[in-house]
Design a protein around this motif. Sequence first.
Motif, PDB file in Angstrom:
ATOM      1  N   LEU A  93      12.429   0.779   1.069  1.00 12.98           N
ATOM      2  CA  LEU A  93      11.176   1.669   0.747  1.00 12.98           C
ATOM      3  C   LEU A  93      10.742   2.711   1.426  1.00 12.98           C
ATOM      4  CD1 LEU A  93       8.658   1.894  -0.885  1.00 12.98           C
ATOM      5  CD2 LEU A  93       7.466   0.438   0.820  1.00 12.98           C
ATOM      6  N   ARG A  94      11.196   2.617   2.953  1.00 10.23           N
ATOM      7  CA  ARG A  94      10.926   3.766   3.864  1.00 10.23           C
ATOM      8  C   ARG A  94      12.067   4.584   4.357  1.00 10.23           C
ATOM      9  NH1 ARG A  94       5.852   2.504   6.373  1.00 10.23           N
ATOM     10  NH2 ARG A  94       5.125   0.429   5.868  1.00 10.23           N
ATOM     11  N   LYS A 144       3.264   6.049  -2.818  1.00 13.38           N
ATOM     12  CA  LYS A 144       4.251   6.834  -2.854  1.00 13.38           C
ATOM     13  C   LYS A 144       4.841   6.947  -4.355  1.00 13.38           C
ATOM     14  CE  LYS A 144       7.494   7.073   0.894  1.00 13.38           C
ATOM     15  NZ  LYS A 144       8.747   6.680   1.608  1.00 13.38           N
ATOM     16  N   MET A 145       4.661   5.717  -4.820  1.00 11.58           N
ATOM     17  CA  MET A 145       5.326   5.385  -6.341  1.00 11.58           C
ATOM     18  C   MET A 145       4.634   5.274  -7.555  1.00 11.58           C
ATOM     19  SD  MET A 145       8.402   3.082  -5.087  1.00 11.58           S
ATOM     20  CE  MET A 145       9.380   3.702  -3.685  1.00 11.58           C
ATOM     21  N   PHE A 146       3.517   4.816  -7.316  1.00 15.51           N
ATOM     22  CA  PHE A 146       2.847   4.287  -8.443  1.00 15.51           C
ATOM     23  C   PHE A 146       2.545   5.253  -9.534  1.00 15.51           C
ATOM     24  CE2 PHE A 146      -1.064   3.186 -10.822  1.00 15.51           C
ATOM     25  CZ  PHE A 146      -0.895   1.903 -11.481  1.00 15.51           C
ATOM     26  N   ALA A 147       2.279   6.574  -9.280  1.00 10.04           N
ATOM     27  CA  ALA A 147       1.988   7.679 -10.162  1.00 10.04           C
ATOM     28  C   ALA A 147       3.532   8.322 -10.984  1.00 10.04           C
ATOM     29  CB  ALA A 147       1.359   8.871  -9.531  1.00 10.04           C
ATOM     30  N   LEU A 148       4.458   8.407  -9.960  1.00  8.80           N
ATOM     31  CA  LEU A 148       5.607   8.742 -10.370  1.00  8.80           C
ATOM     32  C   LEU A 148       6.545   7.788 -11.030  1.00  8.80           C
ATOM     33  CD1 LEU A 148       6.380  11.482  -7.547  1.00  8.80           C
ATOM     34  CD2 LEU A 148       5.401  11.844  -9.822  1.00  8.80           C
ATOM     35  N   GLN A 149       6.747   6.480 -10.518  1.00  7.81           N
ATOM     36  CA  GLN A 149       7.488   5.582 -10.671  1.00  7.81           C
ATOM     37  C   GLN A 149       6.985   4.055 -10.760  1.00  7.81           C
ATOM     38  OE1 GLN A 149      10.024   6.176  -7.249  1.00  7.81           O
ATOM     39  NE2 GLN A 149      11.485   7.087  -8.301  1.00  7.81           N
ATOM     40  N   PRO A 150       6.250   3.906 -11.680  1.00  7.97           N
ATOM     41  CA  PRO A 150       5.592   2.771 -11.961  1.00  7.97           C
ATOM     42  C   PRO A 150       6.376   1.483 -11.941  1.00  7.97           C
ATOM     43  CG  PRO A 150       5.092   3.907 -14.092  1.00  7.97           C
ATOM     44  CD  PRO A 150       5.863   4.750 -12.892  1.00  7.97           C
ATOM     45  N   ASP A 201       0.651  -1.180   0.230  1.00 10.56           N
ATOM     46  CA  ASP A 201      -0.095   0.102  -0.017  1.00 10.56           C
ATOM     47  C   ASP A 201       0.894   1.375   0.164  1.00 10.56           C
ATOM     48  OD1 ASP A 201      -2.140  -1.636  -0.074  1.00 10.56           O
ATOM     49  OD2 ASP A 201      -2.740  -1.412   2.096  1.00 10.56           O
ATOM     50  N   LEU A 202       1.927   1.271   0.837  1.00  8.39           N
ATOM     51  CA  LEU A 202       2.873   2.347   0.906  1.00  8.39           C
ATOM     52  C   LEU A 202       3.566   2.586  -0.576  1.00  8.39           C
ATOM     53  CD1 LEU A 202       3.985   4.611   2.561  1.00  8.39           C
ATOM     54  CD2 LEU A 202       6.034   3.044   3.118  1.00  8.39           C
ATOM     55  N   ALA A 203       4.010   1.659  -1.023  1.00  8.84           N
ATOM     56  CA  ALA A 203       4.581   1.665  -2.375  1.00  8.84           C
ATOM     57  C   ALA A 203       3.549   2.170  -3.236  1.00  8.84           C
ATOM     58  CB  ALA A 203       5.237   0.197  -2.849  1.00  8.84           C
ATOM     59  N   MET A 204       2.467   1.877  -3.283  1.00 12.40           N
ATOM     60  CA  MET A 204       1.406   2.380  -4.236  1.00 12.40           C
ATOM     61  C   MET A 204       1.163   3.811  -4.103  1.00 12.40           C
ATOM     62  SD  MET A 204      -1.035   1.414  -6.213  1.00 12.40           S
ATOM     63  CE  MET A 204      -2.858   1.705  -6.803  1.00 12.40           C
ATOM     64  N   LEU A 253       6.130  -1.508  -9.358  1.00 13.16           N
ATOM     65  CA  LEU A 253       5.775  -2.818  -9.560  1.00 13.16           C
ATOM     66  C   LEU A 253       6.865  -3.804  -9.104  1.00 13.16           C
ATOM     67  CD1 LEU A 253       4.751  -2.461 -13.389  1.00 13.16           C
ATOM     68  CD2 LEU A 253       3.217  -2.958 -11.311  1.00 13.16           C
ATOM     69  N   ARG A 254       8.070  -3.347  -9.008  1.00 14.53           N
ATOM     70  CA  ARG A 254       9.132  -4.294  -8.166  1.00 14.53           C
ATOM     71  C   ARG A 254       8.789  -4.662  -6.771  1.00 14.53           C
ATOM     72  NH1 ARG A 254      14.353  -1.346  -9.319  1.00 14.53           N
ATOM     73  NH2 ARG A 254      12.981  -0.113 -10.714  1.00 14.53           N
ATOM     74  N   TYR A 255       8.308  -3.414  -5.990  1.00 16.78           N
ATOM     75  CA  TYR A 255       7.930  -3.654  -4.709  1.00 16.78           C
ATOM     76  C   TYR A 255       6.784  -4.578  -4.450  1.00 16.78           C
ATOM     77  CZ  TYR A 255      11.458  -0.338  -2.984  1.00 16.78           C
ATOM     78  OH  TYR A 255      12.564   0.298  -2.488  1.00 16.78           O
ATOM     79  N   GLU A 256       5.724  -4.237  -5.334  1.00 16.59           N
ATOM     80  CA  GLU A 256       4.710  -5.024  -5.357  1.00 16.59           C
ATOM     81  C   GLU A 256       4.873  -6.635  -5.464  1.00 16.59           C
ATOM     82  OE1 GLU A 256       0.187  -5.032  -7.255  1.00 16.59           O
ATOM     83  OE2 GLU A 256       1.891  -4.890  -8.724  1.00 16.59           O
ATOM     84  N   GLU A 257       5.899  -6.929  -6.368  1.00 17.72           N
ATOM     85  CA  GLU A 257       6.190  -8.113  -6.729  1.00 17.72           C
ATOM     86  C   GLU A 257       7.086  -8.749  -5.431  1.00 17.72           C
ATOM     87  OE1 GLU A 257       9.456 -10.646  -9.417  1.00 17.72           O
ATOM     88  OE2 GLU A 257       8.457  -8.683 -10.265  1.00 17.72           O
ATOM     89  N   ARG A 258       7.905  -7.975  -4.831  1.00 13.61           N
ATOM     90  CA  ARG A 258       8.466  -8.393  -3.773  1.00 13.61           C
ATOM     91  C   ARG A 258       7.691  -8.719  -2.523  1.00 13.61           C
ATOM     92  NH1 ARG A 258      13.554  -4.228  -4.626  1.00 13.61           N
ATOM     93  NH2 ARG A 258      14.356  -5.369  -6.316  1.00 13.61           N
ATOM     94  N   PHE A 259       6.899  -7.772  -2.328  1.00 17.44           N
ATOM     95  CA  PHE A 259       5.910  -7.986  -0.989  1.00 17.44           C
ATOM     96  C   PHE A 259       5.025  -8.974  -1.182  1.00 17.44           C
ATOM     97  CE2 PHE A 259       6.906  -3.187   0.126  1.00 17.44           C
ATOM     98  CZ  PHE A 259       7.589  -3.752   1.398  1.00 17.44           C
ATOM     99  N   SER A 260       4.620  -9.302  -2.594  1.00 15.55           N
ATOM    100  CA  SER A 260       3.795 -10.285  -2.959  1.00 15.55           C
ATOM    101  C   SER A 260       4.172 -11.621  -2.541  1.00 15.55           C
ATOM    102  CB  SER A 260       2.893 -10.083  -4.343  1.00 15.55           C
ATOM    103  OG  SER A 260       2.147  -8.905  -4.497  1.00 15.55           O
TER     104      SER A 260
END
Length: 195
Positions: free
Chosen positions: A94-95, A34-40, A29-32, A44-51
């Motif tokens: 991330l943080r 902070k980064m989704f709009a500016l650095q998709p 959620d935090l990655a979404m 996606l890398r963070y989403e993959e790792r956390f998933s």
Amino acid sequence: MGGSNFYKSRAKMRDLIESLIRKSMAGMDLAMDKMFALQPETYLRYEERFSELARLLECLQVELESVDSWGELDRIQRRVYFLEERFEDIDSVLRKRPRRSRSRFSMDNLFRVSQGGPGRSRSANGTDENGLSLEEACEVLGIDMTAKLPEIRKKFRTLMKELHPDIRMGDRSKEGQMRKILAAYEILKQRQVTS
């Protein structure tokens, strides 16, 4: 078995796994945010790792329910701690905060634990549980008994790079030799630390 202590330990492990799953979801959620709009791509890398972390933790959660011995519980605990360390690696970047660490783990123990074995131990005759003496460990790495830690480390890294499956196009046939080199390195490193 230890009765109520076993079940308390299992419950604590269940709570830790659930906590890590929640933290992984919060990290996504935090990655979404902070980064989704500016650095998709980064998102996606963070989403993959956390998933992936959440998926592995859920598998351990299912496995934990069928555990009925201390040995199995210990094996799951070690895997959970490894995943917790991995979570800390990802989350701290991330943080943008310092990494919190439970404890250091050795690659030697990681190989053993991943195959369901116990941690490292030494026998009374001075050999490692793999049966390697100090002299044999030096022979495996191809170094002198008088070698210092930097030289040992350099030789270890060179050998591991040569035998690593990623370098050998996925060929895992040298994995046994890698374990022996790893065991030899652990013996020599421990000798350097204690001397």
